[in-house]
Design a protein around this motif. Structure first.
Motif, PDB file in Angstrom:
ATOM      1  N   THR A 165     -64.532   3.476 101.983  1.00  0.00           N
ATOM      2  CA  THR A 165     -63.660   2.591 101.197  1.00  0.00           C
ATOM      3  C   THR A 165     -62.637   3.400 100.400  1.00  0.00           C
ATOM      4  N   GLU A 166     -63.057   4.583  99.951  1.00  0.00           N
ATOM      5  CA  GLU A 166     -62.115   5.476  99.263  1.00  0.00           C
ATOM      6  C   GLU A 166     -60.966   5.790 100.229  1.00  0.00           C
ATOM      7  N   MET A 167     -61.314   6.100 101.463  1.00  0.00           N
ATOM      8  CA  MET A 167     -60.303   6.405 102.482  1.00  0.00           C
ATOM      9  C   MET A 167     -59.427   5.182 102.761  1.00  0.00           C
ATOM     10  N   SER A 168     -60.079   4.032 102.938  1.00  0.00           N
ATOM     11  CA  SER A 168     -59.345   2.832 103.314  1.00  0.00           C
ATOM     12  C   SER A 168     -58.384   2.400 102.197  1.00  0.00           C
ATOM     13  N   THR A 169     -58.810   2.588 100.944  1.00  0.00           N
ATOM     14  CA  THR A 169     -57.942   2.252  99.816  1.00  0.00           C
ATOM     15  C   THR A 169     -56.668   3.091  99.861  1.00  0.00           C
ATOM     16  N   ARG A 170     -56.855   4.389 100.127  1.00  0.00           N
ATOM     17  CA  ARG A 170     -55.684   5.284 100.170  1.00  0.00           C
ATOM     18  C   ARG A 170     -54.839   5.050 101.423  1.00  0.00           C
ATOM     19  N   LEU A 171     -55.543   4.935 102.566  1.00  0.00           N
ATOM     20  CA  LEU A 171     -54.786   4.826 103.824  1.00  0.00           C
ATOM     21  C   LEU A 171     -54.209   3.428 104.010  1.00  0.00           C
TER      22      LEU A 171
ATOM     23  N   GLU B   2     -50.400   2.813 103.892  1.00  0.00           N
ATOM     24  CA  GLU B   2     -49.773   2.004 104.943  1.00  0.00           C
ATOM     25  C   GLU B   2     -49.027   0.804 104.363  1.00  0.00           C
ATOM     26  N   GLY B   3     -49.465   0.345 103.180  1.00  0.00           N
ATOM     27  CA  GLY B   3     -48.703  -0.701 102.510  1.00  0.00           C
ATOM     28  C   GLY B   3     -47.284  -0.209 102.231  1.00  0.00           C
ATOM     29  N   ALA B   4     -47.179   1.050 101.771  1.00  0.00           N
ATOM     30  CA  ALA B   4     -45.858   1.627 101.480  1.00  0.00           C
ATOM     31  C   ALA B   4     -45.069   1.858 102.773  1.00  0.00           C
ATOM     32  N   VAL B   5     -45.762   2.348 103.795  1.00  0.00           N
ATOM     33  CA  VAL B   5     -45.077   2.607 105.076  1.00  0.00           C
ATOM     34  C   VAL B   5     -44.621   1.287 105.710  1.00  0.00           C
ATOM     35  N   LEU B   6     -45.414   0.223 105.518  1.00  0.00           N
ATOM     36  CA  LEU B   6     -45.019  -1.092 106.039  1.00  0.00           C
ATOM     37  C   LEU B   6     -43.633  -1.465 105.503  1.00  0.00           C
ATOM     38  N   THR B   7     -43.435  -1.257 104.213  1.00  0.00           N
ATOM     39  CA  THR B   7     -42.119  -1.576 103.638  1.00  0.00           C
ATOM     40  C   THR B   7     -41.034  -0.699 104.266  1.00  0.00           C
TER      41      THR B   7
ATOM     42  N   VAL C  85     -52.807  -2.779 107.304  1.00  0.00           N
ATOM     43  CA  VAL C  85     -52.919  -3.125 105.881  1.00  0.00           C
ATOM     44  C   VAL C  85     -53.954  -4.252 105.728  1.00  0.00           C
ATOM     45  N   ALA C  86     -53.923  -5.208 106.653  1.00  0.00           N
ATOM     46  CA  ALA C  86     -54.860  -6.343 106.585  1.00  0.00           C
ATOM     47  C   ALA C  86     -56.304  -5.855 106.655  1.00  0.00           C
TER      48      ALA C  86
ATOM     49  N   GLN D 239     -51.457 -12.669  99.116  1.00  0.00           N
ATOM     50  CA  GLN D 239     -50.609 -11.725  99.852  1.00  0.00           C
ATOM     51  C   GLN D 239     -51.126 -11.489 101.272  1.00  0.00           C
ATOM     52  N   ALA D 240     -52.454 -11.543 101.454  1.00  0.00           N
ATOM     53  CA  ALA D 240     -53.013 -11.309 102.789  1.00  0.00           C
ATOM     54  C   ALA D 240     -52.483 -12.352 103.772  1.00  0.00           C
ATOM     55  N   ARG D 241     -52.201 -13.547 103.284  1.00  0.00           N
ATOM     56  CA  ARG D 241     -51.663 -14.596 104.165  1.00  0.00           C
ATOM     57  C   ARG D 241     -50.150 -14.500 104.254  1.00  0.00           C
ATOM     58  N   GLN D 242     -49.506 -14.094 103.190  1.00  0.00           N
ATOM     59  CA  GLN D 242     -48.056 -13.868 103.245  1.00  0.00           C
ATOM     60  C   GLN D 242     -47.755 -12.742 104.241  1.00  0.00           C
ATOM     61  N   ASP D 243     -48.667 -11.775 104.316  1.00  0.00           N
ATOM     62  CA  ASP D 243     -48.468 -10.639 105.224  1.00  0.00           C
ATOM     63  C   ASP D 243     -48.439 -11.062 106.696  1.00  0.00           C
TER      64      ASP D 243
END
Ligand SMILES: [Fe+2]
Lengths: 355, 146
Positions: free
Chosen positions: A203-209, A214-219, A248-249, B118-122
């Motif tokens: 979860t530590e990894m998933s939070t960062r990745l 990936e949230g930032a890369v998505l943008t 991200v999901a 946001q998970a649904r907006q995504d």
């Protein structure tokens, strides 16, 4: 006729294995989306253990074999450590939405560009190549550490590794397609992005990745449509953004599951989020950070050339504001929104200041 | 000839979208979502299932706000009109007239989840190509405006 001597059969055929079956008589039926993983979560085959001691790689639901070796040093053996509610759905989505960087990108639409624009695009392609290596390698390490009893979640990560391979190749192809090439590496893999691989817990990894990285890369991928100078670039970025939103999901849904099923881990998760947020600040807000070159390239592309840098930079700030807001809302969706109200997180301040 | 925005116009677009298999591959594959469009006061509900746009129809505001809706795309009527006109002119959204590009130029997202999740907006990002293909299909629908 053969001259070989006819031998009496010396042994009876041992078919006792035929009695060693798991739950039998299962008849999975396709649903409206075909025979998906959700349709075969039937009876014992669909039963997810909260904790598993399956160290032999036994497929979930198969009869154990006592002499089987302990083949996997599975560190992830608790459901809450890796699981997410929509794993089967995300996996099918990933499979059904694959695309090819060779044939689904209209490469013929690329035309020679001014030097500054080509160089900025090639710098981004170099950066994304580095980033995608991490985004592929890190989940790949965790796949083998996860008990096969949680294969659905593993499968989503396996699909992610495929997606990241495609992202790596599409940006490499773009860099080599228009008279440019790769640029000097950004070194991002030595900073925050590299630190994703230092996580000791999934979860530590998933939070960062998944959530912050990936949230930032998505943008950034979404911005690609504004930066793209031709249909090939626009489509390349748009299709990458779709994949990225799926990654991200995974992070958001996993964090939500963990929050609901292992509430005792909340304080620890808050610390992971603290770390990830401190890194977001260093990586994206600090102009002296190692990402400065990348930010400049983004501004040049958004503005339409070096001469319009300021205009591009302004657009970048507006989009970054959206990026911070979406990050907060994802964390909130996962069940950790309080941190933005009780003063623990500095992201609301950054959001307010990001003009 | 159908008027934008109207249920008849959206249904014609649906027909074009569903009958062109080239729109259902290469990043625009299977899509599972219930979303909505708001054009001024007019509301439309859209359901994608697998490779088909299963349903598009007028809906009430209350229906849009139901938990079934993953996200709503809401823009000022002049933004919608500019986008549809651009698609008519170029055969597909050109320059900055894709849904994603329009979205990035606004201070706030044009897509939002009625439950503020946001998970649904995504899902707007996850299925973006399908929504773009859907609107790009409108280039083949003879269109008038109010
Ligand atoms: Fe990714």
């Amino acid at each position: 006729m053969s001259e070989a001597p006819v031998r009496e059969q010396e042994h009876e055929l041992d078919t006792s294995w035929m009695d060693q079956m798991g739950e039998w008589g299962i008849k999975a039926k396709p649903g409206k989306r075909g025979l998906t993983l959700a349709e075969i979560q039937i009876g014992e085959y669909g039963e997810l253990p909260e904790t598993t001691d399956n160290m032999t790689g036994r497929p979930r639901g198969a009869t154990p074999r006592p002499e089987a070796y302990r083949v996997g040093a599975y560190g992830v053996r608790n459901l809450s450590e890796i699981w997410l509610e929509n794993a089967t759905f995300l996996y099918e989505e990933a499979l059904q939405r694959q695309w090819s960087s060779a044939t689904d990108i209209p490469w013929h639409t690329i035309e020679p560009l001014p030097d500054d624009i080509e160089e900025a695009e090639c710098l981004l392609c170099t950066f994304f190549n580095e980033v995608e290596f991490v985004a592929g390698d890190v989940p790949a390490r965790w796949i083998a550490k996860t008990s096969p009893d949680f294969f659905e979640a593993r499968h989503v990560l396996i699909a992610q590794v495929m997606d990241e391979a495609r992202h790596m190749d599409v940006f490499r192809k773009r860099a080599l397609a228009n008279g440019g090439g790769l640029m000097r590496m950004s070194g991002a893999t030595s900073g925050f992005i590299g630190s994703i691989d230092l996580a000791r817990d999934f979860t530590e990894m998933s939070t960062r990745l998944h959530i912050s990285g990936e949230g930032a890369v998505l943008t950034m991928f979404r911005m690609g449509e504004l930066m793209g100078q031709n249909d090939a670039e626009k489509r390349m970025y748009r299709l990458c953004a779709q994949d990225e939103a799926r990654h991200v999901a995974f992070g958001v849904m996993h964090l939500r599951f963990l929050c609901e099923h292992a509430p005792e881990r909340r304080p620890e998760i808050e610390c992971y989020l603290d770390e990830a947020e401190a890194q977001i600040m260093a990586g994206l807000q600090n102009p002296a950070g190692t990402q400065a070159e990348t930010s400049e390239a983004l501004a040049i592309l958004l503005g339409g050339g070096k001469a319009h840098y300021d205009e591009g930079h302004k657009m970048l700030l507006v989009i970054r504001r959206r990026q911070l807001k979406e990050y907060m809302k994802r964390v909130q969706s996962a069940g950790f929104g309080e941190r933005f109200e009780n003063g623990r997180s500095s992201i609301p301040e950054q959001y307010a200041a990001a003009y | 000839m159908a008027r934008f925005p109207s249920e008849a116009w959206f249904k014609e677009v649906q027909e074009v979208y569903n009958s062109d298999s080239s729109l259902h591959t290469g990043g625009g594959g299977a899509c599972e979502t219930t979303a909505a469009f708001k054009v001024g006061d007019e509301c439309y509900r859209i359901v994608f299932e697998g490779h088909q746009c299963l349903e598009i129809r007028s809906a009430s505001e209350a229906e849009l706000a139901s938990p079934e809706t993953d996200f709503i795309i809401e823009m000022a009527p002049e933004l919608w009109k500019a986008m549809v006109e651009n698609i008519q002119e170029h055969g597909a959204a050109h320059d900055d007239q894709t849904l994603n590009s329009i979205d990035l130029r606004q201070d706030d997202s044009i897509a939002y989840s009625p439950e503020d999740d946001q998970a649904r907006q995504d899902l707007f990002y996850r299925f973006n190509q399908n929504f773009q293909d859907f609107f790009d299909a409108s280039s083949r629908v003879e269109t008038t405006f109010d």
